[in-house]
Write a protein that holds these residues in place. Structure first.
Motif, PDB file in Angstrom:
ATOM      1  N   ILE A 171       0.831  -1.200   0.000  1.00 23.06           N
ATOM      2  CA  ILE A 171       0.000   0.000   0.000  1.00 23.06           C
ATOM      3  C   ILE A 171       0.869   1.255   0.000  1.00 23.06           C
ATOM      4  N   ALA A 234     -11.310   0.847   0.149  1.00 17.51           N
ATOM      5  CA  ALA A 234     -10.099   1.017  -0.659  1.00 17.51           C
ATOM      6  C   ALA A 234     -10.411   1.813  -1.912  1.00 17.51           C
ATOM      7  N   VAL A 246      -6.062   2.535   1.630  1.00 15.25           N
ATOM      8  CA  VAL A 246      -7.161   1.909   2.369  1.00 15.25           C
ATOM      9  C   VAL A 246      -7.463   2.743   3.613  1.00 15.25           C
TER      10      VAL A 246
END
Length: 306
Positions: A171, A234, A246
């Motif tokens: 991420i 998300a 997220v």
């Protein structure tokens, strides 16, 4: 006398006849000569006309050939220019696609290219993996800025390989923290298993790196890792420097689980434990209820591979 005169007249008549015959012959010869001259002149003119026609035809062929060569040359250079431009465009497109896939998950990158935007989505079961170097500030004081960046980058590059191996999505990184998620953008039944295995392999890498640096007399980092599972939202953040991110309480809790862990261990929450408690790949060590800021006391487990 009359006979002699008759003979003389006969001779003169023959002479005149002979002269007339000679004149006729010369006339015939002259006419024949004139005819031959006319024929020769006609043939010469015909030849000259044929030569002019051939010359004109040759000039047309030469001119046409030159024009064809010029057109062919222009077409060839145009074709090369178009092909070169197309190759450049394809190369740039390939680089853009490669960069886009490095930033975003494949499904999200495809949706962004097709629609120009990505809708935020809810996911019910996502495992968030958080890592953080213990005592980073204190240990960084022993290293130059260049050495700090090089070491952190070296570790994070290894983490990138690990999460890709286990199908976990990176991420982002925040300073010395690394965040990844399993179970998105496509849900799967084994996402929690893969998230925990990725976390354990990250810790194994840091343990090996510690031995390597310690034997060389160099400063090293130790790391905490936490995993928590739950619902998240998300989507893509930003328009220019966008990233896939997220949100939700699951993310905050995962950060707390990591902060409550220990160096060299993978600390998991009760929600994560309940999903993999019967997984034959793992052993668990119950830690009891651990006080967590803003959360009260939470049950936690250390996890290891069998």
């Amino acid at each position: 006398i009359e006979e002699m005169k008759a003979v003389d007249d006969s001779l003169k008549a023959e002479e005149i006849a002979t002269k007339l015959q000679q004149m006729e012959f010369r006339k015939a010869m002259a006419l024949d000569s004139i005819a031959k001259e006319k024929e020769a002149l006609r043939m010469q003119k015909a030849h000259e006309k044929e030569m002019r026609t051939e010359k004109q035809t040759r000039n047309w062929y030469i001119g046409g050939g030159v024009v064809f060569l010029l057109m062919a040359g222009a077409f060839y250079f145009r074709w090369r220019s178009v092909r070169k431009s197309r190759d450049i465009i394809e190369k740039e497109k390939g680089l853009s696609d490669h960069l886009l896939h490095n930033i975003l998950p494949e499904d999200i990158a495809r949706e962004l290219k097709e629609k120009g935007k990505v809708e935020s989505r809810n996911f019910e079961t996502v495992s968030i993996v958080f890592t953080d170097f213990k005592g980073f500030t204190e240990r960084s004081a022993k290293l130059s800025a260049a050495d700090i960046i090089a070491e952190v980058n070296y570790c994070f590059e290894a983490f990138d390989v690990i999460v890709e191996k286990f199908g976990v999505e990176k991420i982002k990184t925040i300073g010395d923290a690394y965040m990844a998620a399993a179970g998105l953008p496509v849900s799967s039944d084994d996402s929690v298993n893969r998230a925990v295995k990725a976390a354990l392999e990250m810790q194994s890498f840091i343990a090996m790196r510690k031995v390597e640096l310690e034997s060389a007399g160099k400063p090293f980092f130790e790391m905490r890792v936490g995993v928590h599972t739950g619902p998240v939202v998300a989507g893509i953040v930003g328009v220019r420097k966008f990233q896939y991110d997220v949100w939700g309480d699951t993310v905050n809790t995962a950060s707390r689980i990591e902060n409550s862990g220990e160096s060299g261990k993978v600390n998991i929450s009760e929600a994560t434990y309940n999903i993999i408690r019967n997984d034959p790949d793992f052993d668990f060590e119950y830690r009891g209820k651990i006080p967590v800021k803003g959360k009260g006391e939470l049950d936690m487990w250390f996890v290891n591979l069998k």
